[in-house]
Enzyme design. Structure first.
Site, PDB file in Angstrom:
ATOM      1  N   LYS A  62      -7.671   2.740  -3.854  1.00  0.00           N
ATOM      2  CA  LYS A  62      -6.121   3.662  -4.723  1.00  0.00           C
ATOM      3  C   LYS A  62      -6.451   4.884  -5.045  1.00  0.00           C
ATOM      4  O   LYS A  62      -7.564   4.805  -6.302  1.00  0.00           O
ATOM      5  CB  LYS A  62      -5.609   1.996  -5.981  1.00  0.00           C
ATOM      6  N   ARG A 116       4.528   6.298 -15.213  1.00  0.00           N
ATOM      7  CA  ARG A 116       4.042   6.651 -16.388  1.00  0.00           C
ATOM      8  C   ARG A 116       4.998   6.221 -18.000  1.00  0.00           C
ATOM      9  O   ARG A 116       5.234   5.321 -18.649  1.00  0.00           O
ATOM     10  CB  ARG A 116       2.743   7.227 -16.818  1.00  0.00           C
ATOM     11  N   ARG A 124      -7.671   8.662 -15.099  1.00  0.00           N
ATOM     12  CA  ARG A 124      -8.169   7.333 -14.702  1.00  0.00           C
ATOM     13  C   ARG A 124      -8.973   7.816 -13.446  1.00  0.00           C
ATOM     14  O   ARG A 124      -9.448   6.121 -12.452  1.00  0.00           O
ATOM     15  CB  ARG A 124      -6.803   6.117 -13.874  1.00  0.00           C
ATOM     16  N   GLU A 165     -13.996   0.852   0.156  1.00  0.00           N
ATOM     17  CA  GLU A 165     -13.211   0.111  -0.956  1.00  0.00           C
ATOM     18  C   GLU A 165     -12.392  -0.848   0.174  1.00  0.00           C
ATOM     19  O   GLU A 165     -12.367  -2.330  -0.323  1.00  0.00           O
ATOM     20  CB  GLU A 165     -12.408   0.568  -1.783  1.00  0.00           C
ATOM     21  N   LYS A 198      -2.690   3.414  -1.388  1.00  0.00           N
ATOM     22  CA  LYS A 198      -1.810   3.820  -3.013  1.00  0.00           C
ATOM     23  C   LYS A 198      -2.353   5.119  -3.211  1.00  0.00           C
ATOM     24  O   LYS A 198      -3.521   5.211  -3.530  1.00  0.00           O
ATOM     25  CB  LYS A 198      -1.639   2.791  -3.915  1.00  0.00           C
ATOM     26  N   TYR A 252      10.699   1.955  -3.696  1.00  0.00           N
ATOM     27  CA  TYR A 252      12.311   1.687  -4.761  1.00  0.00           C
ATOM     28  C   TYR A 252      12.937   1.942  -3.931  1.00  0.00           C
ATOM     29  O   TYR A 252      14.429   0.974  -4.646  1.00  0.00           O
ATOM     30  CB  TYR A 252      11.662   2.541  -5.855  1.00  0.00           C
TER      31      TYR A 252
HETATM   32  C1  PBG Z   1      -1.274  -0.272 -12.452  1.00  0.00           C
HETATM   33  C2  PBG Z   1       0.167   0.944 -11.558  1.00  0.00           C
HETATM   34  C3  PBG Z   1       0.653   2.178 -11.772  1.00  0.00           C
HETATM   35  C4  PBG Z   1       0.887   2.273 -10.429  1.00  0.00           C
HETATM   36  C5  PBG Z   1       0.850   0.750  -9.694  1.00  0.00           C
HETATM   37  N1  PBG Z   1       0.026   0.413 -10.273  1.00  0.00           N
HETATM   38  C6  PBG Z   1       0.142   3.721 -12.383  1.00  0.00           C
HETATM   39  C7  PBG Z   1      -1.579   3.894 -12.306  1.00  0.00           C
HETATM   40  O1  PBG Z   1      -2.797   3.475 -11.483  1.00  0.00           O
HETATM   41  O2  PBG Z   1      -1.677   5.235 -13.433  1.00  0.00           O
HETATM   42  C8  PBG Z   1       2.173   3.425 -10.142  1.00  0.00           C
HETATM   43  C9  PBG Z   1       2.716   2.717  -9.167  1.00  0.00           C
HETATM   44  C10 PBG Z   1       3.877   4.289  -9.155  1.00  0.00           C
HETATM   45  O3  PBG Z   1       3.821   5.246  -9.352  1.00  0.00           O
HETATM   46  O4  PBG Z   1       5.416   3.754  -8.320  1.00  0.00           O
HETATM   47  N2  PBG Z   1      -0.913  -0.994 -13.301  1.00  0.00           N
END
Ligand code: PBG
Length: 326
Positions: free
Chosen positions: A198, A208, A219, A235, A250, A315
């Site tokens: 990720k 967000r 992050r 990872e 992701k 989505y």
């Molecule tokens: C963290 C999480 C995020 C997304 C899914 N799980 C946001 C992040 O890491 O800042 C993003 C998913 C998306 O943008 O569709 N719980």
């Protein structure tokens, strides 16, 4: 001997029937997973302005949408909860009456036999600072203290009936920690999806807003640097060793090389998450008349499958499933 090429690859592209027959990649509704947001304290769905067509559900509208997704043949749901109150340790995440756990019980009861009900296991929706873990005295994300919370959150989600826990926090050792907590507390059959690779991505921007995130800063001290392919592979390998049943890459479209690496080497299924920004970019361009919406969506999904994803969080899961049936 006539002029012109002897080898003519176009022979396989000349008719719709031939193109269909030689297609290497096909989409199927069972390979789509629909991410869904459920918000505490609302009685009607609330629109998300940066994600046209996606909403923050009330418990009732979530139930109806889950039934619709199951009827469309979608393979899974991924639930995200948005609590009314956030605090430093994300208490709502481990409260059995917290919104995500309440919603999980409701959805498992409603469609749990037809679809794989999955839950986001991360603290960011529940913390007032918006980070995926808890903070130490200096305000840094504390890896090992966060693992303690993840263990508790995993148990709460398993008790609520979640079939598959989506570990998206990017703390070191999170898969092993949650696996151990589940195994010693009587949940050996609850499966784990490791968000292994990720990346710290700008494409999470619309999400967000969707989860009313309180995040200040970024992050980058826990999510991967977009520059790094090797770290993504590492990872994935670690999550597999720690006991992940499935691993994830992701975002999807900017990381197809990482996805292809994982697909080539992973002994467990590899999924990809087509994230909020990937969704909103296509929606925005289509709304402006700049691209053909349906073709762009289908091409994006085929590309992610072709790169090696066994299933895709998207989505568009329900809409795309509908296209495939008709
Ligand atoms: C963290 C999480 C995020 C997304 C899914 N799980 C946001 C992040 O890491 O800042 C993003 C998913 C998306 O943008 O569709 N719980």
């Amino acid at each position: 001997m006539t002029d012109g090429p002897r080898i003519r690859p176009r022979r396989l592209r000349n008719t719709p029937a031939m193109r269909r027959l030689v297609a290497e990649t096909r989409l199927h509704p069972a390979e789509f997973i629909l991410p869904m947001f459920v918000r505490e304290g609302v009685s009607e769905p609330v629109a998300i302005s940066s994600m046209p067509g996606v909403v923050n559900h009330s418990l009732d509208s979530l139930r109806r949408a889950a039934v619709e997704a199951a009827a469309a043949g979608v393979g899974g749901l991924m639930l995200f909860g948005i609590p009314e109150h956030k605090d430093a340790i994300g208490s709502g995440a481990t409260d059995e009456n917290g919104i995500l756990n309440v919603a999980t019980r409701a959805i498992v009861a409603e469609v749990g036999d037809a679809i794989v009900v999955q839950t986001d296991l991360c603290l960011d929706e529940f913390t007032d600072h918006g980070h995926c873990g808890v903070l130490d005295a200096e305000g840094r994300v504390d890896n090992d203290a966060s693992l303690v919370r993840y263990r508790e959150m995993g148990l709460a989600q398993a008790a609520a009936g979640s079939h598959l826990l989506g570990l998206s926090g990017m703390m070191d050792g999170q898969v092993a920690a949650v696996r151990d907590a589940l195994d010693v507390n009587g949940f050996p059959d609850t499966a784990l999806l490791g968000y292994a690779a990720k990346y710290a991505s700008a494409f999470y921007g619309p999400f967000r807003e969707a989860v009313n995130s309180a995040l200040q800063g970024d992050r980058r001290s826990y999510q991967l640097d977009p520059a790094n392919r090797r770290q993504g592979a590492r990872e994935v390998q670690l999550d597999v060793e720690e006991g992940a049943d499935i691993v994830m890459v992701k975002p999807a479209m900017s990381y197809l090389d990482v996805l292809a690496d994982a697909a080539a080497t992973s002994p467990v299924p590899v999924w990809a998450y087509q994230v909020s920004g990937e969704y909103s970019m296509i929606e925005a361009a289509a709304a402006n008349g700049w691209i053909d919406r349906r073709r762009a969506i289908e091409e994006s999904l085929v590309g992610i499958r072709r790169a090696g994803a066994g299933a895709i969080l998207t989505y568009w899961a329900v809409e795309a499933a509908g296209w495939l049936r008709s």
